[in-house]
Design an enzyme around this catalytic site. Sequence first.
Site, PDB file in Angstrom:
ATOM      1  N   ARG A 111     -55.244 104.480  40.222  1.00 34.42           N
ATOM      2  CA  ARG A 111     -55.623 104.982  38.893  1.00 34.42           C
ATOM      3  C   ARG A 111     -55.046 106.353  38.558  1.00 34.42           C
ATOM      4  O   ARG A 111     -55.205 106.838  37.448  1.00 34.42           O
ATOM      5  CB  ARG A 111     -57.159 105.002  38.779  1.00 34.42           C
ATOM      6  CG  ARG A 111     -57.738 103.630  38.472  1.00 34.42           C
ATOM      7  CD  ARG A 111     -59.243 103.660  38.482  1.00 34.42           C
ATOM      8  NE  ARG A 111     -59.784 103.743  39.831  1.00 34.42           N
ATOM      9  CZ  ARG A 111     -61.015 104.157  40.127  1.00 34.42           C
ATOM     10  NH1 ARG A 111     -61.826 104.549  39.154  1.00 34.42           N
ATOM     11  NH2 ARG A 111     -61.436 104.183  41.370  1.00 34.42           N
TER      12      ARG A 111
ATOM     13  N   GLY B  21     -60.250  98.366  54.463  1.00 28.27           N
ATOM     14  CA  GLY B  21     -61.613  98.873  54.311  1.00 28.27           C
ATOM     15  C   GLY B  21     -61.849 100.157  55.088  1.00 28.27           C
ATOM     16  O   GLY B  21     -61.089 100.507  55.992  1.00 28.27           O
ATOM     17  N   THR B  22     -62.933 100.849  54.715  1.00 30.23           N
ATOM     18  CA  THR B  22     -63.226 102.140  55.345  1.00 30.23           C
ATOM     19  C   THR B  22     -63.553 101.977  56.838  1.00 30.23           C
ATOM     20  O   THR B  22     -63.216 102.847  57.649  1.00 30.23           O
ATOM     21  CB  THR B  22     -64.409 102.835  54.640  1.00 30.23           C
ATOM     22  OG1 THR B  22     -65.488 101.902  54.523  1.00 30.23           O
ATOM     23  CG2 THR B  22     -64.037 103.321  53.250  1.00 30.23           C
TER      24      THR B  22
ATOM     25  N   ASN C 205     -25.649 144.362  35.804  1.00 25.66           N
ATOM     26  CA  ASN C 205     -25.612 144.227  37.271  1.00 25.66           C
ATOM     27  C   ASN C 205     -24.745 143.074  37.734  1.00 25.66           C
ATOM     28  O   ASN C 205     -24.535 142.902  38.916  1.00 25.66           O
ATOM     29  CB  ASN C 205     -27.034 144.050  37.810  1.00 25.66           C
ATOM     30  CG  ASN C 205     -27.717 142.829  37.242  1.00 25.66           C
ATOM     31  OD1 ASN C 205     -27.443 142.411  36.116  1.00 25.66           O
ATOM     32  ND2 ASN C 205     -28.611 142.239  38.007  1.00 25.66           N
TER      33      ASN C 205
ATOM     34  N   ALA D 188     -27.297 158.728  24.038  1.00 22.24           N
ATOM     35  CA  ALA D 188     -27.616 157.401  23.500  1.00 22.24           C
ATOM     36  C   ALA D 188     -26.339 156.658  23.136  1.00 22.24           C
ATOM     37  O   ALA D 188     -25.349 157.263  22.729  1.00 22.24           O
ATOM     38  CB  ALA D 188     -28.508 157.550  22.267  1.00 22.24           C
TER      39      ALA D 188
HETATM   40  C1  UD1 Z   1     -66.944 103.938  49.570  1.00 22.50           C
HETATM   41  C2  UD1 Z   1     -68.209 103.490  50.306  1.00 22.50           C
HETATM   42  C3  UD1 Z   1     -69.396 103.549  49.325  1.00 22.50           C
HETATM   43  C4  UD1 Z   1     -69.526 104.950  48.759  1.00 22.50           C
HETATM   44  C5  UD1 Z   1     -68.198 105.379  48.117  1.00 22.50           C
HETATM   45  C6  UD1 Z   1     -68.260 106.837  47.724  1.00 22.50           C
HETATM   46  C7  UD1 Z   1     -67.570 101.851  51.964  1.00 22.50           C
HETATM   47  C8  UD1 Z   1     -67.447 100.415  52.286  1.00 22.50           C
HETATM   48  N1  UD1 Z   1     -68.034 102.139  50.768  1.00 22.50           N
HETATM   49  O1  UD1 Z   1     -66.709 102.991  48.572  1.00 22.50           O
HETATM   50  O2  UD1 Z   1     -70.570 103.213  50.004  1.00 22.50           O
HETATM   51  O3  UD1 Z   1     -70.561 104.970  47.800  1.00 22.50           O
HETATM   52  O4  UD1 Z   1     -67.122 105.250  49.062  1.00 22.50           O
HETATM   53  O5  UD1 Z   1     -67.099 107.140  47.012  1.00 22.50           O
HETATM   54  O6  UD1 Z   1     -67.274 102.701  52.786  1.00 22.50           O
HETATM   55  N2  UD1 Z   1     -59.922 104.383  52.610  1.00 22.50           N
HETATM   56  C9  UD1 Z   1     -59.009 104.260  53.633  1.00 22.50           C
HETATM   57  N3  UD1 Z   1     -58.676 103.006  54.045  1.00 22.50           N
HETATM   58  C10 UD1 Z   1     -59.208 101.893  53.512  1.00 22.50           C
HETATM   59  C11 UD1 Z   1     -60.140 102.041  52.470  1.00 22.50           C
HETATM   60  C12 UD1 Z   1     -60.485 103.298  52.055  1.00 22.50           C
HETATM   61  O7  UD1 Z   1     -58.502 105.250  54.154  1.00 22.50           O
HETATM   62  O8  UD1 Z   1     -58.851 100.792  53.977  1.00 22.50           O
HETATM   63  C13 UD1 Z   1     -60.276 105.738  52.166  1.00 22.50           C
HETATM   64  C14 UD1 Z   1     -59.867 106.018  50.739  1.00 22.50           C
HETATM   65  O9  UD1 Z   1     -58.582 106.608  50.695  1.00 22.50           O
HETATM   66  C15 UD1 Z   1     -60.943 106.983  50.271  1.00 22.50           C
HETATM   67  C16 UD1 Z   1     -62.164 106.579  51.099  1.00 22.50           C
HETATM   68  O10 UD1 Z   1     -61.677 105.858  52.195  1.00 22.50           O
HETATM   69  O11 UD1 Z   1     -60.641 108.306  50.575  1.00 22.50           O
HETATM   70  C17 UD1 Z   1     -63.161 105.760  50.292  1.00 22.50           C
HETATM   71  O12 UD1 Z   1     -62.502 104.595  49.897  1.00 22.50           O
HETATM   72  P1  UD1 Z   1     -62.821 103.872  48.523  1.00 22.50           P
HETATM   73  O13 UD1 Z   1     -61.940 102.714  48.352  1.00 22.50           O
HETATM   74  O14 UD1 Z   1     -62.863 104.877  47.438  1.00 22.50           O
HETATM   75  O15 UD1 Z   1     -64.281 103.341  48.862  1.00 22.50           O
HETATM   76  P2  UD1 Z   1     -65.285 102.730  47.845  1.00 22.50           P
HETATM   77  O16 UD1 Z   1     -65.082 101.270  47.835  1.00 22.50           O
HETATM   78  O17 UD1 Z   1     -65.267 103.445  46.579  1.00 22.50           O
END
Ligand code: UD1
Length: 456
Positions: free
Chosen positions: A16, A79-80, A384, A421
């Site tokens: 975004r 995923g995180t 200069n 001058a």
């Molecule tokens: C995540 C949380 C959610 C929380 C929200 C806050 C999880 C599953 N969900 O959601 O509970 O309310 O953040 O903003 O954790 N990232 C990686 N690798 C990945 C996915 C994400 O490094 O595979 C990083 C992103 O760059 C970011 C952070 O993790 O800095 C959060 O990722 P984002 O996709 O924003 O998580 P949300 O789904 O919004």
Amino acid sequence: MRKLNIVILAAGKGTRMHSSKPKVLHEIGAKPILAHVIDCAKALNPLKIIVVYGYGGDTVREAFAHENITWVNQAEQLGTGHAVQQASPHLDNDANTLILLGDVPLVDIQACKQLIEQADKKLVIQSFNKDDPTGYGRIVRAATHNVLAIVEHKDATELQRKIVEVNTGIMAMPTQHLIKWLSQLTNNNAQGEYYLTDIVALAVAQSVDVIAEITPDEWSVTGINSKTDLAQIERIYQTRVAQQLLLQGVTLKDPARLDVRGVLNCGQDVQIDVNCLFEGVVTLGDNVKIGANCVIKNAVIATGSHIAPFTHIDDSKIGENSRIGPFARLRPGTVLQSETHVGNFVELKNAQVDIGSKINHLSYVGDATIGKNVNIGAGTITCNYDGANKFRTVIEDGAFIGSDTQLIAPVTIGANATIAAGSTITKDAPADALTFCRAKEQKSIVGWKRPVKIKK
Ligand code: UD1
Ligand code: MG
């Protein structure tokens, strides 16, 4: 307290932002978003800082080549939980781990300390109450108020979606538990991702205490996902910098009209008028006054000096009790000693000006050494540059340069010399003498008519 590992999640693409630049390299206060997070991490004195990167990886690493960071590549963003799994081999079993998000630049050091202090035996989550919690993971609590789980928005029931307490993503826990929980994650959910948030339910099932600390400061947990967020957080950041300066005793005519993109050090009784921009490291001594609409970068301005409106200063030093501007431009390498005056439409570059000298109107002084108590008249130019090389002009103490003089460098004007001058000076001018170089005579043609426009 145990040793500390910090994992910063920064692999997301930031779609975004609509930018070719990785999200975490966009800037707040002229510093990459991720640099703010890394600075917070460093302030917590961890054993290790591990950054999980992915999108735009090499540019992210290169931007922080000077930092002592363990980099972990998450090639596919699954995923995180998956992100933290990639960091898992680098974690120290006998430490605690703090998870931070690379896109949350206003992350609060004190709040992190509070999480870490409780994390020796517990999983500690930072949560906040969000008016519109759409999209966030919800903190599900039992009737007893104990935290039971975090449920992601897409997986939540209608009833759970009514919960306004949400997960910030910032959490701390004993590393040995984390490593175990990570190995137990599945991607059996609405998004088919490995959710870090699933560790909460695992902790509860394994009788590890979970606490969620609600932070009242929403900005300190707000992530940046768009240019709108970036602009909004920039304002918040600037407001906080301004508040800090006010607390220190700086007079800001309007704290909402100040921008500091770097570090601004101020002495006592400093006054700053509206719409000023400070970049790099700027140091203002006691009683310094900065007029409206000045742009000042990497500069030291000593005690009692006044900078009048619309002045631009870059890589320069100004001595005590000097008067600069309005509409002056000090380019890199300018060093002014005390009680110097530089007036309107004067440009200085790599010029060293000694005590009490004045360049008050419409001049260009570049590559010049100017002694004490020199007066440089309006419209004086140091020539200069011959188109290929640069040369210096030296003007010794007490010299007086008449208006509209061209000093063709290299050239030296002796002490107490006077230049008439309108002179074009190509040779050194001796001390204590009047030197002039003008057309020999002044002629007048009586009855001369101005040309008139030819009618077609
Ligand atoms: C995540 C949380 C959610 C929380 C929200 C806050 C999880 C599953 N969900 O959601 O509970 O309310 O953040 O903003 O954790 N990232 C990686 N690798 C990945 C996915 C994400 O490094 O595979 C990083 C992103 O760059 C970011 C952070 O993790 O800095 C959060 O990722 P984002 O996709 O924003 O998580 P949300 O789904 O919004
Ligand atoms: Mg997010």
